[in-house]
Scaffold this motif. Structure first.
Motif, PDB file in Angstrom:
ATOM      1  N   ALA A  64      44.183   1.467  44.727  1.00  0.00           N
ATOM      2  CA  ALA A  64      44.581   2.139  43.781  1.00  0.00           C
ATOM      3  C   ALA A  64      43.216   2.370  42.681  1.00  0.00           C
ATOM      4  CB  ALA A  64      45.487   1.181  42.689  1.00  0.00           C
ATOM      5  N   MET A  65      42.239   2.004  43.353  1.00  0.00           N
ATOM      6  CA  MET A  65      40.902   2.363  42.423  1.00  0.00           C
ATOM      7  C   MET A  65      39.931   3.049  43.460  1.00  0.00           C
ATOM      8  SD  MET A  65      41.099   1.139  39.531  1.00  0.00           S
ATOM      9  CE  MET A  65      42.906   1.337  39.009  1.00  0.00           C
ATOM     10  N   PRO A  66      38.983   3.694  42.855  1.00  0.00           N
ATOM     11  CA  PRO A  66      38.995   3.991  41.471  1.00  0.00           C
ATOM     12  C   PRO A  66      40.124   4.943  41.031  1.00  0.00           C
ATOM     13  CG  PRO A  66      36.852   4.624  42.484  1.00  0.00           C
ATOM     14  CD  PRO A  66      37.813   4.494  43.647  1.00  0.00           C
ATOM     15  N   PHE A  67      40.606   4.601  39.851  1.00  0.00           N
ATOM     16  CA  PHE A  67      41.768   5.336  39.071  1.00  0.00           C
ATOM     17  C   PHE A  67      41.438   6.768  39.244  1.00  0.00           C
ATOM     18  CE2 PHE A  67      44.080   6.394  35.191  1.00  0.00           C
ATOM     19  CZ  PHE A  67      45.372   6.037  35.643  1.00  0.00           C
TER      20      PHE A  67
ATOM     21  N   GLU B 219      28.183   3.003  39.899  1.00  0.00           N
ATOM     22  CA  GLU B 219      28.478   4.291  40.077  1.00  0.00           C
ATOM     23  C   GLU B 219      30.242   4.670  39.840  1.00  0.00           C
ATOM     24  OE1 GLU B 219      27.070   5.188  43.969  1.00  0.00           O
ATOM     25  OE2 GLU B 219      25.124   5.017  43.314  1.00  0.00           O
ATOM     26  N   ARG B 220      30.920   3.579  40.449  1.00  0.00           N
ATOM     27  CA  ARG B 220      32.282   4.277  40.653  1.00  0.00           C
ATOM     28  C   ARG B 220      33.218   3.411  39.693  1.00  0.00           C
ATOM     29  NH1 ARG B 220      33.510   6.066  45.803  1.00  0.00           N
ATOM     30  NH2 ARG B 220      35.407   7.048  44.497  1.00  0.00           N
ATOM     31  N   CYS B 221      33.099   2.373  39.173  1.00  0.00           N
ATOM     32  CA  CYS B 221      33.980   1.538  38.084  1.00  0.00           C
ATOM     33  C   CYS B 221      33.493   1.424  36.548  1.00  0.00           C
ATOM     34  CB  CYS B 221      34.078   0.319  38.700  1.00  0.00           C
ATOM     35  SG  CYS B 221      33.986   0.160  40.837  1.00  0.00           S
ATOM     36  N   ALA B 222      32.210   1.394  36.135  1.00  0.00           N
ATOM     37  CA  ALA B 222      31.595   0.973  35.224  1.00  0.00           C
ATOM     38  C   ALA B 222      32.004   1.710  33.905  1.00  0.00           C
ATOM     39  CB  ALA B 222      29.983   0.755  35.291  1.00  0.00           C
ATOM     40  N   ALA B 223      32.284   2.844  34.160  1.00  0.00           N
ATOM     41  CA  ALA B 223      32.682   4.092  33.211  1.00  0.00           C
ATOM     42  C   ALA B 223      33.987   3.555  32.442  1.00  0.00           C
ATOM     43  CB  ALA B 223      32.764   5.485  33.851  1.00  0.00           C
ATOM     44  N   CYS B 224      34.823   2.997  33.148  1.00  0.00           N
ATOM     45  CA  CYS B 224      36.048   2.346  32.648  1.00  0.00           C
ATOM     46  C   CYS B 224      36.018   1.188  32.400  1.00  0.00           C
ATOM     47  CB  CYS B 224      37.221   2.756  33.699  1.00  0.00           C
ATOM     48  SG  CYS B 224      37.502   4.533  33.738  1.00  0.00           S
ATOM     49  N   HIS B 225      35.457   0.194  33.341  1.00  0.00           N
ATOM     50  CA  HIS B 225      35.707  -1.230  33.058  1.00  0.00           C
ATOM     51  C   HIS B 225      34.580  -1.902  32.534  1.00  0.00           C
ATOM     52  CE1 HIS B 225      39.461  -1.204  35.252  1.00  0.00           C
ATOM     53  NE2 HIS B 225      38.809  -0.681  36.155  1.00  0.00           N
ATOM     54  N   GLY B 226      33.437  -1.029  32.102  1.00  0.00           N
ATOM     55  CA  GLY B 226      32.324  -1.497  31.439  1.00  0.00           C
ATOM     56  C   GLY B 226      31.288  -2.146  32.526  1.00  0.00           C
TER      57      GLY B 226
ATOM     58  N   ARG C 219      39.496   1.450  26.042  1.00  0.00           N
ATOM     59  CA  ARG C 219      40.838   0.767  26.325  1.00  0.00           C
ATOM     60  C   ARG C 219      41.215   0.579  27.683  1.00  0.00           C
ATOM     61  NH1 ARG C 219      43.753   4.839  23.545  1.00  0.00           N
ATOM     62  NH2 ARG C 219      45.682   3.689  23.861  1.00  0.00           N
ATOM     63  N   TRP C 220      40.313   0.664  28.390  1.00  0.00           N
ATOM     64  CA  TRP C 220      40.546   0.347  30.151  1.00  0.00           C
ATOM     65  C   TRP C 220      40.547  -1.033  30.283  1.00  0.00           C
ATOM     66  CZ3 TRP C 220      42.085   4.867  32.140  1.00  0.00           C
ATOM     67  CH2 TRP C 220      41.349   5.934  31.842  1.00  0.00           C
ATOM     68  N   PRO C 221      41.286  -1.437  31.335  1.00  0.00           N
ATOM     69  CA  PRO C 221      41.452  -2.859  31.553  1.00  0.00           C
ATOM     70  C   PRO C 221      40.053  -3.732  31.665  1.00  0.00           C
ATOM     71  CG  PRO C 221      42.853  -1.882  33.181  1.00  0.00           C
ATOM     72  CD  PRO C 221      41.941  -0.771  32.418  1.00  0.00           C
ATOM     73  N   GLN C 222      39.987  -4.878  31.190  1.00  0.00           N
ATOM     74  CA  GLN C 222      38.846  -5.701  31.262  1.00  0.00           C
ATOM     75  C   GLN C 222      38.963  -6.457  32.586  1.00  0.00           C
ATOM     76  OE1 GLN C 222      38.498  -7.871  27.752  1.00  0.00           O
ATOM     77  NE2 GLN C 222      37.112  -9.690  28.567  1.00  0.00           N
ATOM     78  N   LEU C 223      37.765  -6.562  33.285  1.00  0.00           N
ATOM     79  CA  LEU C 223      37.736  -7.546  34.372  1.00  0.00           C
ATOM     80  C   LEU C 223      37.172  -8.810  34.557  1.00  0.00           C
ATOM     81  CD1 LEU C 223      36.950  -4.520  37.107  1.00  0.00           C
ATOM     82  CD2 LEU C 223      39.217  -5.075  36.159  1.00  0.00           C
ATOM     83  N   ALA C 224      36.477  -8.955  33.616  1.00  0.00           N
ATOM     84  CA  ALA C 224      35.723 -10.283  33.656  1.00  0.00           C
ATOM     85  C   ALA C 224      35.627 -10.831  32.169  1.00  0.00           C
ATOM     86  CB  ALA C 224      34.100 -10.099  33.689  1.00  0.00           C
TER      87      ALA C 224
ATOM     88  N   VAL D 143      43.066 -13.841  27.260  1.00  0.00           N
ATOM     89  CA  VAL D 143      42.581 -12.741  27.886  1.00  0.00           C
ATOM     90  C   VAL D 143      42.467 -12.843  29.402  1.00  0.00           C
ATOM     91  CG1 VAL D 143      40.368 -11.086  28.201  1.00  0.00           C
ATOM     92  CG2 VAL D 143      40.933 -12.499  26.087  1.00  0.00           C
ATOM     93  N   LYS D 144      43.498 -11.887  29.707  1.00  0.00           N
ATOM     94  CA  LYS D 144      43.876 -12.148  31.386  1.00  0.00           C
ATOM     95  C   LYS D 144      42.693 -11.128  32.425  1.00  0.00           C
ATOM     96  CE  LYS D 144      48.783 -12.337  30.940  1.00  0.00           C
ATOM     97  NZ  LYS D 144      49.801 -11.515  30.808  1.00  0.00           N
ATOM     98  N   THR D 145      41.987 -11.726  33.100  1.00  0.00           N
ATOM     99  CA  THR D 145      40.843 -11.176  33.795  1.00  0.00           C
ATOM    100  C   THR D 145      40.936 -11.548  35.277  1.00  0.00           C
ATOM    101  OG1 THR D 145      39.144 -12.555  33.707  1.00  0.00           O
ATOM    102  CG2 THR D 145      39.440 -10.745  31.990  1.00  0.00           C
TER     103      THR D 145
ATOM    104  N   ASP E  28      43.294  -6.214  47.568  1.00  0.00           N
ATOM    105  CA  ASP E  28      44.468  -5.229  48.021  1.00  0.00           C
ATOM    106  C   ASP E  28      44.643  -4.293  46.944  1.00  0.00           C
ATOM    107  OD1 ASP E  28      47.346  -5.023  49.472  1.00  0.00           O
ATOM    108  OD2 ASP E  28      47.559  -5.073  47.495  1.00  0.00           O
ATOM    109  N   TYR E  29      44.434  -4.455  45.704  1.00  0.00           N
ATOM    110  CA  TYR E  29      44.824  -3.624  44.527  1.00  0.00           C
ATOM    111  C   TYR E  29      43.782  -2.595  44.604  1.00  0.00           C
ATOM    112  CZ  TYR E  29      45.679  -1.684  39.963  1.00  0.00           C
ATOM    113  OH  TYR E  29      46.013  -0.773  38.838  1.00  0.00           O
ATOM    114  N   VAL E  30      42.507  -2.951  44.625  1.00  0.00           N
ATOM    115  CA  VAL E  30      41.274  -2.025  44.443  1.00  0.00           C
ATOM    116  C   VAL E  30      41.334  -1.041  45.723  1.00  0.00           C
ATOM    117  CG1 VAL E  30      38.820  -1.456  44.707  1.00  0.00           C
ATOM    118  CG2 VAL E  30      39.725  -3.516  43.132  1.00  0.00           C
TER     119      VAL E  30
END
Lengths: 223, 420
Positions: free
Chosen positions: A123-126, A71-78, A86-91, A103-105, A118-120
């Motif tokens: 700062a997330m969801p963006f 619901e909250r993340c996949a639209a950008c991170h897949g 072009r959003w950051p790859q997480l896996a 490939v930094k994930t 801490d980051y999520v």
């Protein structure tokens, strides 16, 4: 104080900075600023350290995290953390760090779970930062770890299970060593004449042609 | 094509048609000039009144300078809210960057903070946690310091070879302004750091809550809490109303919209100092906490966006800086680094600050491979890109301070090239 004694004190202060420090009067207090209350601090104190210091109460499962992530993340991170557009790859990206195309994930590069949590949390969801509840934070972090095969489908992340998570690249970092590994760059007498064989151009930015079209005049004026 | 350029073009055509009798365009100056404004004619602005005072209550540059602007590279990032724009270094001289041209790097867009609602909290391993208003900060003793701020990713697109054709894009993630603010040491003394305190978490109030770990020793040495740049209040893009100043260190740690400082006994390893701002080496391991920006320089003119218009005497102009102290010398080469000559440093030479350098030379249309090489007071010499790559490989993104090469062609055109 006689002149010779004050001179002696001065010499002592110059010779021994530590002692001079001890003799110094405490730093001036200006009486400006208020005491911050625990409630004020609690509202903003959201950081979490690798050892778990700063973690809020709560817990979240991979299963709950999956729903939230979709619901909250996949639209950008897949859907699988592979990135949508072009959003950051997480896996993925494991084993690529020493390759020509690293490939930094979260799975391949992040050293600590706290760096994700801490980051999520901040700062997330963006664009909708600090909107996740504590249990949701645990859950979505657990799911991102699961996408990276770091925890299994049944895992529940909480303060208690925090230290069970082992990040694959946790030993991948070392302190800045430029002053030793790049010592050769400290060279008080750099070469001035005939420093190298004739120079050849080996690459052209104009050929690569990725510079934005701007309004700067690039043509020379010389015939 | 812009209006003013169109205007320039038509007036040029008019000029060429009308001035056919004149020996050459060069005789009266620029080919773009309008002859009705040139002697012996008397220009319009010499006859009529201009705008009065306070018609421009906050002044702006001449309308003829409207292309002197920050620019971005849209393919670099997915959104403009987490992106970067670049300082037009090629259009500037001296060392101070005008406030409106300072490059931007945001992670969640520009936070617009009402100064009445601004608060800074200092807490953690302190005797007395404190909260300050902006007025509080302005009442404290203040200092003025000029420093450069360079993003660690400046020149980051050039690791694998020459890519972007313009020093605005290759080197424009730097600016130099005068900051006014409170020494961080003084603020920490108000709260009283406990003996166990060794690191600070510094955190922004924007929607990325950007957080970094800052060693206490640096905080006590020369850091500042700044609220002014070049005399006026900080621009929103630069963290209005308060940003952290960390002289000589990578821009990411100069937290904007600063809202919180927590004292701790170890670093936090936030995302911005693990996933980002770590330097990946060829063996797959990465350097962390590479705070200091090494000595670096670039020729800003001539450069791809500032081509050469005339043969003969040339002023080669550039900027040099070092995060380790003062720049002591800059050398310039016209032949791609075979032979070097010392440039002249002009204007102030300050600690952890940009210096302006000039080298003067005659050019008769022969190809030049222009380079500059900075040295600082620690004896560090800016390395060639190849020497850097030998140690670091090409994957590190950050801290590319290698020597830049511009190729000057017979036409006066200048190109970003890689030499070997």
């Amino acid at each position: 104080m006689s002149r010779s004694v004050s001179l002696f004190v001065m010499v002592l202060m110059l010779a021994s900075p530590a002692l001079a420090q001890d003799k110094k009067s405490p730093p001036r207090q200006y009486g400006i600023g208020q005491v911050a209350t625990p409630e004020q601090i609690a509202g903003w104190d959201i950081d979490v350290r690798p050892d778990g210091l700063g973690l809020p109460p709560g817990k979240g499962s991979v299963k709950d995290g999956e729903k939230l992530y979709v619901e909250r993340c996949a639209a950008c991170h897949g859907e699988f953390g592979e990135s949508a557009g072009r959003w950051p790859q997480l896996a993925q990206g494991k084993g690529t760090l020493a390759s020509h195309d690293p490939v930094k994930t979260v799975g391949s590069y992040f050293p600590y779970v706290s760096s994700v949590f801490d980051y999520v949390r901040r700062a997330m969801p963006f664009g909708d930062a600090q909107s996740l509840k504590d249990n949701e934070l645990y859950a979505v972090t657990a799911y991102v770890l699961n996408l990276n095969d770091i925890v299994d489908d049944k895992f529940v992340l909480s303060k208690e299970t925090w230290s069970q998570v082992k990040m694959p690249n946790r030993d991948g970092f070392y302190d800045d060593d430029r002053e030793t590994s790049e010592k050769a760059f400290w060279n008080s007498k750099p070469c001035m004449k005939d420093c190298r064989p004739p120079v050849k151009i080996t690459g052209h930015a104009a050929v690569i042609d990725v510079t934005p079209e701007d309004k700067t005049p690039r043509k020379g004026g010389v015939d | 094509m812009t209006d003013s350029n169109d205007e320039a073009r038509t007036s040029r055509r008019r000029f060429l048609a009308g001035a056919a009798g004149l020996a050459a365009a060069g005789a009266t100056g620029s080919a773009l000039a309008n002859d009705k404004n040139l002697p012996p004619n008397v220009a319009d602005w010499s006859k009529h009144l201009g705008e009065g005072v306070a018609v421009r209550p906050y002044g702006h540059p001449s309308k003829f300078e409207k292309d002197v602007i920050r620019r971005d590279v849209q393919w670099l990032t997915a959104s403009r809210e987490s992106s970067v724009s670049f300082t037009p270094l090629h259009e500037l001289d001296g060392i101070i960057t005008p406030n409106g041209l300072c490059f931007e790097r945001h992670h969640a867009g520009i936070a617009e903070i009402d100064p009445n609602d601004y608060r800074l909290i200092i807490h953690g391993l302190v005797d007395k946690p404190l909260i300050f208003t902006l007025d509080d900060l302005k009442r404290l003793p203040r200092v003025n310091r000029i420093y450069f701020l360079e993003c660690a990713a400046n020149t980051g697109m050039e690791w694998r070879g020459a890519q972007l054709n313009g020093c605005q894009y290759t080197h424009g993630m730097i600016h130099t302004v005068q900051y006014t603010g409170v020494p961080l040491k003084l603020l920490l003394e108000q709260a009283g750091v406990k003996p166990a305190g060794k690191w600070l978490l510094v955190e922004g109030g924007d929607a990325s809550g950007l957080n970094r770990s800052l060693p206490l020793a640096k905080a006590l040495d020369d850091c500042m809490i700044a609220y002014r740049q070049n005399g006026e209040m900080l621009r929103p893009e630069q963290g209005y109303p308060v940003r952290l100043v960390v002289p000589g260190w990578q821009g990411n740690i100069w937290v904007k919209w600063l809202r919180r400082i927590e004292v701790g006994d170890q670093p936090w390893y936030s995302r911005e100092e693990t996933s980002k701002y770590t330097d990946l080496m060829e063996n797959g391991k990465a350097r962390k906490f590479t705070f200091v920006m090494d000595a670096k320089s670039v020729i800003t003119s001539p450069s791809p966006q500032m081509p050469v218009k005339h043969k003969g005497f040339q002023v080669i102009s550039g900027l040099a800086w070092s995060g380790r102290g003062k720049v002591t010398r800059v050398d310039v080469s016209l032949d791609g680094g075979r032979n070097w000559r010392a440039a002249r440093l002009d204007g102030p030479v300050l600690d952890k600050c940009c210096v302006r350098f000039y080298a003067e030379a005659e050019w008769n249309g022969e190809p030049w491979l222009l380079q500059s090489r900075a040295m600082d007071e620690t004896g560090y010499v800016q390395p060639s890109k190849d020497d850097l790559r030998k140690i670091r490989g090409v994957n590190s993104i950050y801290h590319n301070n290698g020597i830049q090469t511009w190729a000057l062609k017979a036409s006066g055109e200048v190109e970003n090239v890689e030499v070997g």
